[in-house]
Scaffold this motif. Structure first.
Motif, PDB file in Angstrom:
ATOM      1  N   VAL A  49      46.390  43.324  44.136  1.00  0.00           N
ATOM      2  CA  VAL A  49      45.698  42.294  43.360  1.00  0.00           C
ATOM      3  C   VAL A  49      46.523  41.005  43.352  1.00  0.00           C
ATOM      4  N   GLN A  50      47.811  41.136  43.121  1.00  0.00           N
ATOM      5  CA  GLN A  50      48.669  39.946  43.063  1.00  0.00           C
ATOM      6  C   GLN A  50      48.777  39.266  44.427  1.00  0.00           C
ATOM      7  N   ILE A  51      48.812  40.053  45.475  1.00  0.00           N
ATOM      8  CA  ILE A  51      48.858  39.495  46.823  1.00  0.00           C
ATOM      9  C   ILE A  51      47.568  38.730  47.121  1.00  0.00           C
ATOM     10  N   ARG A  52      46.415  39.353  46.820  1.00  0.00           N
ATOM     11  CA  ARG A  52      45.147  38.698  47.144  1.00  0.00           C
ATOM     12  C   ARG A  52      44.963  37.411  46.367  1.00  0.00           C
ATOM     13  N   SER A  53      45.269  37.412  45.098  1.00  0.00           N
ATOM     14  CA  SER A  53      45.140  36.201  44.303  1.00  0.00           C
ATOM     15  C   SER A  53      46.075  35.114  44.830  1.00  0.00           C
ATOM     16  N   ALA A 100      38.608  46.412  42.972  1.00  0.00           N
ATOM     17  CA  ALA A 100      39.609  45.554  42.327  1.00  0.00           C
ATOM     18  C   ALA A 100      39.804  44.256  43.104  1.00  0.00           C
ATOM     19  N   LEU A 101      39.822  44.340  44.422  1.00  0.00           N
ATOM     20  CA  LEU A 101      39.988  43.136  45.241  1.00  0.00           C
ATOM     21  C   LEU A 101      38.782  42.211  45.112  1.00  0.00           C
ATOM     22  N   ALA A 102      37.587  42.782  45.047  1.00  0.00           N
ATOM     23  CA  ALA A 102      36.385  41.967  44.861  1.00  0.00           C
ATOM     24  C   ALA A 102      36.420  41.252  43.512  1.00  0.00           C
ATOM     25  N   LEU A 103      36.834  41.971  42.473  1.00  0.00           N
ATOM     26  CA  LEU A 103      36.943  41.357  41.152  1.00  0.00           C
ATOM     27  C   LEU A 103      38.031  40.281  41.152  1.00  0.00           C
ATOM     28  N   THR A 104      39.126  40.552  41.822  1.00  0.00           N
ATOM     29  CA  THR A 104      40.206  39.568  41.930  1.00  0.00           C
ATOM     30  C   THR A 104      39.692  38.276  42.549  1.00  0.00           C
ATOM     31  N   GLU A 105      38.934  38.403  43.623  1.00  0.00           N
ATOM     32  CA  GLU A 105      38.393  37.214  44.275  1.00  0.00           C
ATOM     33  C   GLU A 105      37.438  36.460  43.362  1.00  0.00           C
TER      34      GLU A 105
END
Length: 161
Positions: A49-53, A100-105
């Motif tokens: 999550v931190q990487i994607r954000s 989680a990645l979709a929500l992060t985006e």
């Protein structure tokens, strides 16, 4: 302005405020919020999550820090390389990680249309209410950390924590 010109400007830039020293109460409060957000979440998921954000926010300082932390925690190079294209490389990630990645985006890019109901529902299907609230808090904190690092011109690779 070319990338080289931009790099030169960055190299001669005056030092900016040291946020931790100048606003210690705010800094400590954010550290506490970050720690509370992570509680009970899978550490590998936290790093993804931190990487994607950080990728979306173009925060090189945080991206370097969290990819380094992920490697130390045992994350594979293969998966780290795929985070930026997780939708096209879905088989590298679990359904829960993809949610989680979709929500992060959606949260990171909230000005691009809010958080769609289907994205939220997908995350809610994989996380109970407490986990979902912590995941949201984690996304809020990494976005705040990204903005602090970018605004104060933190240098990637220094990992000043």
């Amino acid at each position: 302005m070319t990338n080289q010109e931009h790099s030169s400007d960055a190299a001669v830039r005056s030092p900016r405020v040291n946020f931790a020293k100048a606003a210690p109460k705010a800094f400590k409060a954010l550290i506490g919020f970050d720690a509370a957000a992570r509680e009970g979440l899978d550490p590998a998921l936290v790093e993804l999550v931190q990487i994607r954000s950080s990728q979306l926010n173009k925060c090189a300082y945080c991206l370097h820090m969290h990819t380094t932390d992920a490697r130390k925690a045992g994350e594979s190079e293969e998966r780290l390389h795929m985070v930026a294209v997780w939708e096209e490389a879905a088989h590298f990630f679990t359904a829960k990680e993809r949610a989680a990645l979709a929500l992060t985006e959606a949260v990171t890019l909230v000005s691009h249309g809010g958080v769609p109901d289907d994205v939220y529902a997908r995350a809610a299907a994989h996380f109970d209410e407490t986990e979902l609230a912590r995941l949201l808090a984690l996304i809020f904190t990494i976005n705040t950390w990204n903005r602090i690092a970018i605004s104060t011109a933190k240098v990637p690779g220094t990992d000043e924590r």
